[in-house]
Design a protein around this motif. Structure first.
Motif, PDB file in Angstrom:
ATOM      1  N   PRO A 174       5.287   6.631   1.152  1.00 45.17           N
ATOM      2  CA  PRO A 174       4.796   6.286  -0.187  1.00 45.17           C
ATOM      3  C   PRO A 174       5.898   6.389  -1.249  1.00 45.17           C
ATOM      4  CG  PRO A 174       3.347   7.888   0.868  1.00 45.17           C
ATOM      5  CD  PRO A 174       4.575   7.769   1.722  1.00 45.17           C
TER       6      PRO A 174
ATOM      7  N   THR B 195       6.838   0.704  -1.875  1.00 45.95           N
ATOM      8  CA  THR B 195       5.471   1.088  -1.516  1.00 45.95           C
ATOM      9  C   THR B 195       4.814   1.778  -2.712  1.00 45.95           C
ATOM     10  OG1 THR B 195       6.353   3.122  -0.565  1.00 45.95           O
ATOM     11  CG2 THR B 195       5.906   1.314   0.964  1.00 45.95           C
TER      12      THR B 195
ATOM     13  N   THR C  63       0.888  -1.164   0.000  1.00 44.90           N
ATOM     14  CA  THR C  63       0.000   0.000   0.000  1.00 44.90           C
ATOM     15  C   THR C  63       0.923   1.210   0.000  1.00 44.90           C
ATOM     16  OG1 THR C  63      -0.139   0.275   2.402  1.00 44.90           O
ATOM     17  CG2 THR C  63      -1.706  -1.277   1.382  1.00 44.90           C
ATOM     18  N   GLN C  64       0.365   2.388   0.238  1.00 40.94           N
ATOM     19  CA  GLN C  64       1.205   3.592   0.281  1.00 40.94           C
ATOM     20  C   GLN C  64       2.143   3.581   1.486  1.00 40.94           C
ATOM     21  OE1 GLN C  64      -2.109   3.651  -0.150  1.00 40.94           O
ATOM     22  NE2 GLN C  64      -2.443   4.630  -2.115  1.00 40.94           N
ATOM     23  N   THR C  65       1.752   2.904   2.569  1.00 44.77           N
ATOM     24  CA  THR C  65       2.546   2.949   3.800  1.00 44.77           C
ATOM     25  C   THR C  65       2.872   1.576   4.387  1.00 44.77           C
ATOM     26  OG1 THR C  65       0.543   3.122   5.141  1.00 44.77           O
ATOM     27  CG2 THR C  65       1.584   5.199   4.452  1.00 44.77           C
TER      28      THR C  65
ATOM     29  N   ALA D 186       1.676   7.916  -3.445  1.00 42.32           N
ATOM     30  CA  ALA D 186       0.631   8.532  -2.619  1.00 42.32           C
ATOM     31  C   ALA D 186      -0.737   8.518  -3.306  1.00 42.32           C
ATOM     32  CB  ALA D 186       1.021   9.954  -2.243  1.00 42.32           C
TER      33      ALA D 186
END
Length: 134
Positions: free
Chosen positions: A106, A128, A48-50, A131
């Motif tokens: 991100p 990752t 995922t982004q994080t 964003a």
């Protein structure tokens, strides 16, 4: 042309197997050294982004729980460590390790590795999502 019968082929195969087993007995590098190992490599996924999931499997030298340290870094030399932890695995998990690492930035590339009782896994590389999520 060689006339090789099934019986002859089986005899050749048995002789080769016996020679291989004998080599294991005389060559210590051919046998299991008794040290924990990472015979199955490492993997990452589901970014995922994080967050990202890291995976490996330990081949232990004895049964029971195995504490496995994991580390995530911005650089390949692991001098800029951003996350670390310990995951305890064991026979009930078939000695697999699956870590959901969160709090990452991100669109960044990260290096990761696992350590157990003095043995280190190969390093992995993961990234990752941006964003925007694309």
């Amino acid at each position: 042309m060689t006339n090789l019968t099934r019986r002859g082929a089986l005899g050749f195969g048995a002789a080769s197997l016996a020679a291989g087993l004998a080599a294991c007995e005389t060559d210590p590098s051919a046998a299991y050294a008794g040290k924990d190992k990472f015979n199955h490599g490492v993997a990452s996924g589901d970014p995922t982004q994080t967050k990202v999931i890291l995976w490996t499997r330990v081949t232990p030298n004895r049964p029971g729980p195995v504490p496995v340290r994991w580390v995530v870094s911005r650089d390949a030399a692991f001098k800029d460590v951003v996350k670390r932890g310990v995951f305890v695995t064991g026979p009930e998990r078939d000695y697999t390790v699956k870590v959901d690492v969160d709090g990452l930035e991100p669109a960044k590339t990260y290096h990761y590795s696992f350590i157990v009782r003095g043995a280190s896994s190969p390093s992995g590389l993961t990234k990752t999502l941006p964003a925007s999520g694309l």
